[in-house]
Design a protein around this motif. Structure first.
Motif, short mmCIF file in Angstrom:
data_model
loop_
_atom_site.label_atom_id
_atom_site.label_comp_id
_atom_site.label_asym_id
_atom_site.label_seq_id
_atom_site.Cartn_x
_atom_site.Cartn_y
_atom_site.Cartn_z
N GLY A 1 0.84 -1.19 0.00
CA GLY A 1 0.00 0.00 0.00
C GLY A 1 0.88 1.24 0.00
O GLY A 1 1.29 1.73 -1.04
N ILE A 2 1.24 1.72 1.18
CA ILE A 2 2.11 2.88 1.33
C ILE A 2 3.41 2.38 1.95
O ILE A 2 3.40 1.77 3.02
CB ILE A 2 1.43 3.94 2.22
CG1 ILE A 2 0.16 4.42 1.53
CG2 ILE A 2 2.40 5.06 2.52
CD1 ILE A 2 -0.77 5.19 2.41
N GLU A 3 4.52 2.65 1.27
CA GLU A 3 5.79 2.07 1.71
C GLU A 3 6.93 3.09 1.60
O GLU A 3 7.03 3.81 0.62
CB GLU A 3 6.12 0.85 0.85
CG GLU A 3 7.36 0.12 1.25
CD GLU A 3 7.58 -1.16 0.46
OE1 GLU A 3 8.35 -1.99 0.94
OE2 GLU A 3 7.00 -1.32 -0.63
N PHE A 4 7.76 3.11 2.64
CA PHE A 4 8.97 3.93 2.67
C PHE A 4 10.15 2.98 2.78
O PHE A 4 10.17 2.12 3.66
CB PHE A 4 8.96 4.88 3.88
CG PHE A 4 7.79 5.83 3.87
CD1 PHE A 4 7.88 7.04 3.24
CD2 PHE A 4 6.61 5.49 4.52
CE1 PHE A 4 6.80 7.92 3.23
CE2 PHE A 4 5.53 6.35 4.52
CZ PHE A 4 5.62 7.57 3.87
N ARG A 5 11.17 3.15 1.92
CA ARG A 5 12.32 2.25 1.94
C ARG A 5 13.62 3.05 1.94
O ARG A 5 13.77 4.02 1.18
CB ARG A 5 12.31 1.33 0.73
CG ARG A 5 11.09 0.43 0.69
CD ARG A 5 11.15 -0.57 -0.41
NE ARG A 5 11.06 0.08 -1.71
CZ ARG A 5 11.14 -0.56 -2.86
NH1 ARG A 5 11.33 -1.85 -2.89
NH2 ARG A 5 11.04 0.09 -3.99
N THR A 6 14.55 2.60 2.78
CA THR A 6 15.87 3.22 2.84
C THR A 6 16.84 2.19 3.41
O THR A 6 16.45 1.07 3.72
CB THR A 6 15.85 4.52 3.67
OG1 THR A 6 17.10 5.19 3.50
CG2 THR A 6 15.56 4.24 5.14
N PHE B 1 0.79 -0.65 5.29
CA PHE B 1 1.82 0.35 5.58
C PHE B 1 3.14 -0.33 5.86
O PHE B 1 3.18 -1.30 6.62
CB PHE B 1 1.46 1.19 6.82
CG PHE B 1 0.09 1.80 6.77
CD1 PHE B 1 -0.24 2.74 5.82
CD2 PHE B 1 -0.87 1.43 7.70
CE1 PHE B 1 -1.50 3.30 5.79
CE2 PHE B 1 -2.13 1.99 7.68
CZ PHE B 1 -2.45 2.93 6.73
N ALA B 2 4.22 0.19 5.30
CA ALA B 2 5.53 -0.38 5.58
C ALA B 2 6.59 0.72 5.53
O ALA B 2 6.49 1.66 4.74
CB ALA B 2 5.88 -1.47 4.59
N ALA B 3 7.58 0.57 6.38
CA ALA B 3 8.77 1.41 6.35
C ALA B 3 9.93 0.52 6.77
O ALA B 3 9.88 -0.11 7.83
CB ALA B 3 8.63 2.60 7.29
N THR B 4 10.93 0.42 5.92
CA THR B 4 12.07 -0.43 6.25
C THR B 4 13.38 0.33 6.12
O THR B 4 13.56 1.11 5.20
CB THR B 4 12.11 -1.71 5.38
OG1 THR B 4 13.23 -2.49 5.77
CG2 THR B 4 12.21 -1.40 3.90
N ILE C 1 -1.50 -7.76 6.15
CA ILE C 1 -0.71 -7.20 7.25
C ILE C 1 -0.99 -5.70 7.32
O ILE C 1 -0.81 -4.98 6.32
CB ILE C 1 0.80 -7.44 7.05
CG1 ILE C 1 1.09 -8.94 7.03
CG2 ILE C 1 1.62 -6.73 8.12
CD1 ILE C 1 2.50 -9.31 6.65
N ALA C 2 -1.43 -5.22 8.46
CA ALA C 2 -1.76 -3.80 8.61
C ALA C 2 -0.51 -2.93 8.47
O ALA C 2 -0.50 -1.95 7.73
CB ALA C 2 -2.44 -3.55 9.94
#
Length: 165
Positions: A21-26, A51-54, A88-89
């Motif tokens: 859905g909405i994801e931030f990656r770094t 939602f994900a941020a990794t 997965i929320a």
């Protein structure tokens, strides 16, 4: 070192039939920043991870990067989101040396399916939440005055609207 993005507003979006859905990656060694981002009025259907941020995403194209350059992920607001058939929320995995901070969740209702026993996973992250279902992990679920004030200030500064608590 990377640059960064800031002062971003995303509104009125429908995401469907997607892995993310909405994801931030770094990752470490990139430096840079993602900050002061507001995402609101989102509808999701048939999304694996809403939602994900990794902070551990991928590798570098060569060996000429600074392994000590740590990215900043700060003041991310997700609000007024609904979702159907979500597996997965949220999955927020920050960096130990540079945790993701001021993650603000408000007025989010996600209907999760039975494909995964886990609805939220969090590490090296802190933030605020209000009216979020399913209930987020403790790192994002403990409302405090400082965090909520920061969230609502960001809403008014980016959108140009007066925020109401």
């Amino acid at each position: 070192m990377s640059g960064g993005i800031s002062n971003v507003l995303v509104e009125h979006t429908h995401l469907f039939n997607s892995n993310s859905g909405i994801e931030f990656r770094t990752t470490k060694g990139r430096g840079g920043y993602m900050k002061e981002i507001v995402i609101s009025d989102i509808q999701m259907e048939n999304v694996h991870t809403a939602f994900a941020a990794t902070g551990n995403c991928g590798s570098h194209p060569d060996d000429k990067f600074d392994p000590n350059a740590l990215p900043l992920l700060d003041h991310i607001t997700l609000k007024d989101v609904t979702g159907k058939n979500i597996t997965i929320a949220g999955n927020f995995s920050g960096i130990e040396e540079s945790p993701f901070t001021n993650i603000c969740l408000s007025n989010i209702t996600l209907s999760t399916n039975s494909s995964s026993p886990i609805t939220w996973e969090c590490s090296n992250v802190s933030g605020f939440s209000d009216s979020v279902l399913p209930e987020p992990c403790p790192e994002l679920g403990n409302p405090s005055y400082d965090s909520s004030s920061s969230c609502f200030y960001l809403l008014s500064s980016i959108s140009g609207k007066t925020a109401v608590q």
